[in-house]
Design an enzyme around this catalytic site. Structure first.
Site, PDB file in Angstrom:
ATOM      1  N   VAL A 101       2.002 -12.118  -3.547  1.00 20.96           N
ATOM      2  CA  VAL A 101       1.956 -11.913  -4.917  1.00 20.96           C
ATOM      3  C   VAL A 101       1.174 -10.618  -5.346  1.00 20.96           C
ATOM      4  CG1 VAL A 101       1.507 -14.634  -5.225  1.00 20.96           C
ATOM      5  CG2 VAL A 101      -0.439 -13.341  -5.274  1.00 20.96           C
ATOM      6  N   GLU A 102       0.707  -9.806  -4.355  1.00 26.87           N
ATOM      7  CA  GLU A 102       0.005  -8.609  -4.850  1.00 26.87           C
ATOM      8  C   GLU A 102       0.851  -7.545  -4.444  1.00 26.87           C
ATOM      9  OE1 GLU A 102      -4.442  -8.848  -4.209  1.00 26.87           O
ATOM     10  OE2 GLU A 102      -4.115 -10.719  -3.449  1.00 26.87           O
ATOM     11  N   MET A 103       0.649  -6.773  -3.495  1.00 30.74           N
ATOM     12  CA  MET A 103       1.516  -5.588  -3.186  1.00 30.74           C
ATOM     13  C   MET A 103       2.741  -6.008  -2.189  1.00 30.74           C
ATOM     14  SD  MET A 103      -1.733  -3.098  -2.540  1.00 30.74           S
ATOM     15  CE  MET A 103      -1.226  -1.625  -2.600  1.00 30.74           C
ATOM     16  N   HIS A 158       3.351  -8.260  -7.699  1.00 32.52           N
ATOM     17  CA  HIS A 158       4.745  -7.754  -7.377  1.00 32.52           C
ATOM     18  C   HIS A 158       5.619  -8.876  -8.069  1.00 32.52           C
ATOM     19  CE1 HIS A 158       8.022  -6.282  -4.860  1.00 32.52           C
ATOM     20  NE2 HIS A 158       8.587  -7.582  -5.176  1.00 32.52           N
TER      21      HIS A 158
END
Lengths: 354, 354
Positions: free
Chosen positions: A140-142, A98
């Site tokens: 930091v991902e979805m 993200h």
């Protein structure tokens, strides 16, 4: 076991190069030794504990796995970092998530992950369902929330129907737990059986060529197999990275203390789950840092860091040749057609800042 | 045509609501009118001009379409913005690309794009092959270069073999032109035949219900079909957005002057290709700005901006019901297994700044 193999290796080492091609390692003896370390991938998937493998649940899991609307931005799905066409990885050193944030670790493959004792590099998730809940929420991902995932699913009649079919009789079929269970059921189908190594283990003489057999023998004799055993040649136990000699900071960054973050035990500093080596020829770059792109170099790093051994170049080549035989039949996945959004479906928020 | 339809509409308007269900529009008459505007999607793909549709070329195109290594970052493939599971779009207002940059326009679907007269919202690419060369080079999208794409392809033996098979007899099979041709061949297979509207056009009485038939009649009578005709109900000609009444700046941002950028002709200010409406129920959000999420609202904007008409709510509902019949059979695509990288494969550069 060791006696027979040492005898074979000694003989091999003494033989002239031309002869070495003929004076091949006996398949039956090598197989017997190998079966004391490794097991073949079964041809069909096993049901994960607490889950059932119905067609409806697997198909729902495939939809969820491929649906970028499970992320806050609308850009990322499980498939983004665990690409079914790329050996189950994203081919990046560490994943981008993200807002173009760079994650801390290399994305491990979900192929054959059902055979691991636990998930993530530090084993913090006991199973694939628990694992599936992680990236979807990670900033930091979805960068999504369970509530927003559930609201998104409830807003689409296609998902309402698919959850009802996959979790029959449940009053609240759409839940974050069931979201994770369906993904787990799908991922349990993502196995890669019938590699040449499996053919060899299953009794097919000639499945491995002489160099590959030398590599297999060396893999066992030098000690690699002590950590990289079982169905997945790894994924079963935890070891300090740098057991004998600590690799440099690019390969083993100081800030990531591995399993210490899970157990908060000093013994677990820089401890990671031994990486599963199935399809390893497809999953560069290597290590939790993703710092090494070259498989021979990864073998060299491992032998010095974990075994305190400097392998001969010929041995490195043999082991790499053997590792190439771990590439199995990749899963054939039809890209699912995803449900159409409804009037109440939350809009993607690519510019969302937590 | 107009006489017969007007007679039908007048009759419908006079009838009592309960009766209107029964006093249905005659299928044969409506079909005759419809066939003067529209054509059904053929059941099999046509070869694009200058291309051939061999299995090898289509399969190669699928690999390239799904391969994120065609982007500088290693994150984006064609599929990222033209998702085969989402009606061929990304479901974002405007797409997110390299470095989390937001692109200027909504990603149009590649489904049935073979039937458009030209590609992109402003028609700047004459065909799908030329289109395929755009996003891969655009700084805000895949941010790659033709040289780097070719170097990447040449570095993988899987691609070397696949290009040789797809372009037999060519000395330099791997080229940026052939990259684009293979993608075009694959995309030409991404058609969605056999929607209920196609069934109706092809002679099946009863394929549309009464509301949908009223919507189809209104779509022709109010003037929508004048621009949204042909196989794709659009995609054939260019029109100023805001022909009668200019929509607000959120729907028609001032900074994007449309086809003017292509032709540099004053007449082409704010001119766009009439959007193809096939599968429009799947492709929210709408317009080149992606500013409208709701299909009924999109119909209202169009009627006021292009026709100077305020439609009755019942007409809006009827037209939306008709548009829903344009959803065809979505393509069944097996996710390709992508070639493994080679020693010389350029590493992804997610942090690259041009």
């Amino acid at each position: 076991m060791k006696t027979s193999l040492l005898a074979i290796l000694a003989f091999g080492a003494l033989a002239a190069p031309a002869l070495a091609q003929d004076a091949a390692i006996d398949d039956a003896t090598l197989r017997e030794d190998a079966l004391s370390y490794f097991a073949a991938i079964p041809l069909t998937a096993e049901a994960p504990e607490g889950n059932i493998m119905t067609r409806e649940r697997i198909d729902l899991g495939a939809m969820l796995f491929f649906d970028p609307r499970m992320s806050r931005s609308g850009l990322f799905s499980c498939q983004s970092c665990h690409n079914v066409g790329l050996g189950g990885v994203d081919g990046l050193e560490t994943s981008i998530g993200h807002g173009w944030q760079q994650g801390p670790r290399n994305a491990p493959t979900m192929l054959n992950a059902i055979f691991n004792i636990a998930q993530f590099w530090d084993g913090r998730a006991p199973d694939l369902a628990e694992q599936a809940k992680g990236p979807v929420q990670a900033g930091v991902e979805m960068n999504n929330t369970p509530d927003n995932v559930v609201a998104t699913l409830q807003s689409m009649s296609g998902y309402v129907d698919a959850f009802a079919a996959a979790f029959p009789g449940e009053a609240d079929a759409i839940s974050f737990d069931n979201f994770a269970r369906a993904i787990e059921a799908f991922e349990a189908t993502l196995i890669t059986p019938n590699s040449r190594f499996d053919q060899f283990l299953n009794g097919q003489d000639g499945a491995l060529n002489d160099q590959e057999k030398r590599g297999l023998a060396a893999f066992m004799e030098t000690g690699c197999a002590a950590c990289h055993g079982g169905v997945n040649l790894g994924g079963q136990e935890y070891y300090p990275f740098g057991l004998i000699e600590r690799p440099g900071g690019s390969v083993l960054p100081e800030g990531d203390r591995g399993r210490f973050a899970v157990t908060e035990t000093a013994d677990d500093e820089y401890v990671f789950r031994a990486a599963p080596l199935r399809n390893v020829a497809l999953t560069a770059p290597y290590f939790h840092s993703g710092a090494v792109w070259d498989l021979p170099e990864a073998v060299r790093v491992m032998s010095s860091a974990q075994l305190g051994t400097e392998l001969e170049e010929g041995q490195v080549e043999d082991i790499v040749a053997f590792l190439g035989t771990l590439t199995g039949e990749q899963p054939e996945v039809v890209h699912p057609i995803l449900p159409v959004r409804g009037a109440a479906t939350p809009e993607p928020e690519p510019m969302y800042v937590k």
